[in-house]
Design a protein around this motif. Structure first.
Motif, short mmCIF file in Angstrom:
data_model
loop_
_atom_site.label_atom_id
_atom_site.label_comp_id
_atom_site.label_asym_id
_atom_site.label_seq_id
_atom_site.Cartn_x
_atom_site.Cartn_y
_atom_site.Cartn_z
N MET A 153 -2.33 -27.91 66.27
CA MET A 153 -3.36 -28.85 66.66
C MET A 153 -4.43 -28.16 67.52
SD MET A 153 -4.24 -31.89 66.15
CE MET A 153 -5.24 -33.25 66.73
N GLY A 154 -5.69 -28.45 67.23
CA GLY A 154 -6.81 -27.94 68.01
C GLY A 154 -7.74 -29.07 68.43
N ILE A 155 -8.72 -28.73 69.24
CA ILE A 155 -9.64 -29.76 69.74
C ILE A 155 -10.64 -30.16 68.66
CG2 ILE A 155 -11.41 -30.27 71.46
CD1 ILE A 155 -10.00 -28.37 73.36
N ARG A 156 -11.26 -29.19 67.99
CA ARG A 156 -12.27 -29.48 66.98
C ARG A 156 -11.71 -29.47 65.56
NH1 ARG A 156 -17.41 -29.43 68.90
NH2 ARG A 156 -17.74 -28.60 71.00
N GLN A 157 -10.66 -28.72 65.34
CA GLN A 157 -10.03 -28.67 64.03
C GLN A 157 -8.64 -28.08 64.19
OE1 GLN A 157 -12.51 -26.13 61.60
NE2 GLN A 157 -11.43 -24.30 62.26
N LEU A 158 -7.86 -28.08 63.09
CA LEU A 158 -6.55 -27.46 63.11
C LEU A 158 -6.69 -25.94 63.20
CD1 LEU A 158 -4.75 -29.57 60.34
CD2 LEU A 158 -4.50 -29.80 62.82
N LEU A 159 -5.77 -25.30 63.91
CA LEU A 159 -5.83 -23.86 64.13
C LEU A 159 -4.82 -23.18 63.23
CD1 LEU A 159 -5.94 -23.91 68.04
CD2 LEU A 159 -7.86 -23.92 66.44
N LYS A 160 -5.29 -22.22 62.42
CA LYS A 160 -4.41 -21.50 61.50
C LYS A 160 -3.58 -20.48 62.27
CE LYS A 160 -6.04 -18.38 58.67
NZ LYS A 160 -6.72 -17.73 57.54
N LYS A 161 -2.25 -20.55 62.11
CA LYS A 161 -1.34 -19.66 62.80
C LYS A 161 -0.87 -18.51 61.92
CE LYS A 161 -1.21 -21.68 66.79
NZ LYS A 161 -1.74 -20.98 67.99
N THR A 162 -0.55 -18.79 60.66
CA THR A 162 -0.07 -17.75 59.77
C THR A 162 -0.34 -18.15 58.33
OG1 THR A 162 1.86 -16.44 59.13
CG2 THR A 162 2.24 -18.74 59.61
N GLN A 163 -0.30 -17.16 57.45
CA GLN A 163 -0.53 -17.39 56.02
C GLN A 163 0.31 -16.40 55.23
OE1 GLN A 163 -4.58 -18.00 54.56
NE2 GLN A 163 -4.21 -16.52 52.92
N SER A 164 1.01 -16.89 54.21
CA SER A 164 1.86 -16.05 53.37
C SER A 164 1.74 -16.49 51.93
CB SER A 164 3.33 -16.12 53.81
OG SER A 164 3.48 -15.76 55.17
N SER A 165 1.61 -15.54 51.04
CA SER A 165 1.57 -15.81 49.61
C SER A 165 2.99 -15.70 49.07
CB SER A 165 0.64 -14.83 48.90
OG SER A 165 0.61 -15.09 47.51
N VAL A 166 3.55 -16.81 48.60
CA VAL A 166 4.96 -16.84 48.20
C VAL A 166 5.18 -17.26 46.75
CG1 VAL A 166 5.74 -17.29 50.55
CG2 VAL A 166 5.19 -19.22 49.06
N SER A 167 4.17 -17.82 46.09
CA SER A 167 4.35 -18.35 44.74
C SER A 167 3.27 -17.80 43.82
CB SER A 167 4.29 -19.89 44.77
OG SER A 167 4.61 -20.43 43.52
N PRO A 168 3.61 -17.55 42.55
CA PRO A 168 2.61 -16.94 41.65
C PRO A 168 1.51 -17.88 41.19
CG PRO A 168 4.67 -17.36 40.49
CD PRO A 168 4.93 -17.66 41.93
N HIS A 169 1.76 -19.19 41.19
CA HIS A 169 0.76 -20.11 40.66
C HIS A 169 0.39 -21.17 41.70
CE1 HIS A 169 1.05 -18.26 36.73
NE2 HIS A 169 2.37 -18.39 36.78
N VAL A 170 0.90 -22.38 41.53
CA VAL A 170 0.54 -23.50 42.41
C VAL A 170 1.82 -24.15 42.91
CG1 VAL A 170 -0.67 -25.70 42.61
CG2 VAL A 170 -1.62 -23.90 41.17
N ILE A 171 1.94 -24.32 44.22
CA ILE A 171 3.08 -25.01 44.82
C ILE A 171 2.84 -26.51 44.71
CG2 ILE A 171 4.41 -25.36 46.93
CD1 ILE A 171 3.54 -22.56 47.79
N THR A 172 3.76 -27.21 44.05
CA THR A 172 3.60 -28.65 43.83
C THR A 172 4.49 -29.50 44.72
OG1 THR A 172 5.21 -28.53 42.03
CG2 THR A 172 2.89 -28.31 41.44
N MET A 173 5.61 -28.92 45.22
CA MET A 173 6.54 -29.67 46.08
C MET A 173 7.14 -28.74 47.12
SD MET A 173 8.61 -32.18 43.48
CE MET A 173 8.32 -31.16 42.06
#
Length: 368
Positions: free
Chosen positions: A119-139
């Motif tokens: 949570m941030g004051i003006r927007q959500l703050l990105k903490k981390t990012q990981s690529s785990v799936s080859p296409h699109v995560i649906t669930m």
């Protein structure tokens, strides 16, 4: 123009509705403007306060999949939970397909990427990012016993993957994936945390389980670092163990486990696209399993359906049937004439009354 009025490609109309659960009245309606479509929703707790987070996409197209812009709208409950108040909107680069509260943060799937937001004051703050799936995560489903360490995700065409989270490095790692490209439409994680029941868009129902060696390595190293650094040629080193699979003839849209009768054991309940409710009953005794398997084999051998289609070929339409007994076929025994029932009972080496009693006990103990 005949029929329903259809908008042009990439045009959407969405709204967020707040309902009173006791009266069913709408206490608030928020219409999304600027061609935004709401695609996901979750309730997340930040700093002891509960927020409603909505994933939106503007100008979204389904084929090819894409959007002009994405956004994550954060709302705060107001007026004793009867209205929503917009806090801020966070822009994202892709369609926020799934939202999930994870470890006190918000987990968002953008294509095949997982992002953690705080949570941030003006927007959500990105903490981390990981690529785990080859296409699109649906669930996305949390682990029932370790919700802050492991995660089950479903790809649009690459089946289910088990993902481990490292709180020290803030990295998601895929540790178990599948050998078959299953197009998952629904999934449910069983209470043991190692078994997943999933349905795909070709009408199959499969039960997958984490391999024993992978489960032991995850117990000793919950972050999955050892498994991630084993470099295979395709995917991950460890693949799901296929426990059971069958063709159900319809697309499973939702899955859950529940008890349908008082003091009864839990069953797997799922709904289908054609509107039916179906139940999978787990066998707990070898004698019951042997009896119903023998009855199924006798029905396949001696009874021919009106369509003339081979029953084994139908249940193995996509993949060979495995560890499933067709209860619908067994219950056809009630509708047969006396001579046919007598021939099947001789094949099973039981009397007709014994077969009737077994079928009725199975229905009354689990479903009715």
């Amino acid at each position: 123009q005949f029929g329903l009025v259809r908008s042009e490609r990439g045009r959407w109309a969405s709204l967020i509705r707040v309902l009173d659960p006791f009266t069913g009245d709408s206490t608030q309606i928020i219409e999304l403007e600027d061609n935004f479509a709401a695609v996901s929703l979750a309730q997340v707790e930040f700093g002891g306060e509960t927020f409603v987070v909505v994933g939106c996409a503007r100008g979204m197209t389904l084929s090819p999949r894409g959007c002009q812009a994405g956004a994550i709208r954060t709302y705060r409950w107001a007026e004793e939970g009867t209205r929503l108040e917009l806090v801020h909107a966070t822009p994202v680069v892709d369609i926020p397909q799934c939202l999930l509260p994870f470890n006190g943060l918000l987990l968002v799937s953008l294509g095949g990427t997982l992002r953690l937001y705080d949570m941030g004051i003006r927007q959500l703050l990105k903490k981390t990012q990981s690529s785990v799936s080859p296409h699109v995560i649906t669930m996305m489903r949390p682990h029932p016993q370790l919700p802050n360490q492991r995660l089950f995700i479903a790809d649009v065409q690459e089946s289910i993957q088990l993902v481990a989270y490292s709180p020290d490095t803030h990295v998601f790692r895929t540790v178990v994936d599948d050998t078959l490209p299953r197009y998952i439409t629904s999934m449910h994680v069983l209470d043991d945390g190692d078994t997943v029941v999933a349905g795909d868009k070709f009408g199959n129902l499969a039960v997958l389980r984490v391999p024993e060696r992978a489960a032991k390595l995850l117990d000793s190293d919950p972050t999955g670092a050892r498994l991630a650094f084993e470099k295979p040629k395709f995917g991950t080193t460890h693949k799901w163990d296929l426990v059971a699979e069958s063709h159900i003839g319809d697309i499973a849209t939702s899955l859950t486990t529940c008890a349908l009768a008082p003091a009864s054991r839990q069953v797997i309940l799922y709904t289908t696209l054609m509107g039916s409710l179906q139940v999978c009953v787990p066998f707990v005794s070898k004698s019951d399993m042997d009896f119903f398997r023998t009855l199924e084999l006798a029905m396949r051998k001696l009874w021919t359906p009106a369509s003339g289609r081979n029953h084994l070929a139908y249940r193995s339409a996509i993949s060979p049937v495995r560890s499933f007994v067709d209860g619908d076929l067994c219950e056809v025994f009630f509708t047969l004439d006396y001579d046919m029932r007598e021939a099947i009972s001789d094949e099973v080496d039981r009397t007709q009354s014994d077969i009737f009693k077994k079928l009725e006990d199975m229905r009354s103990m689990f479903a009715f």
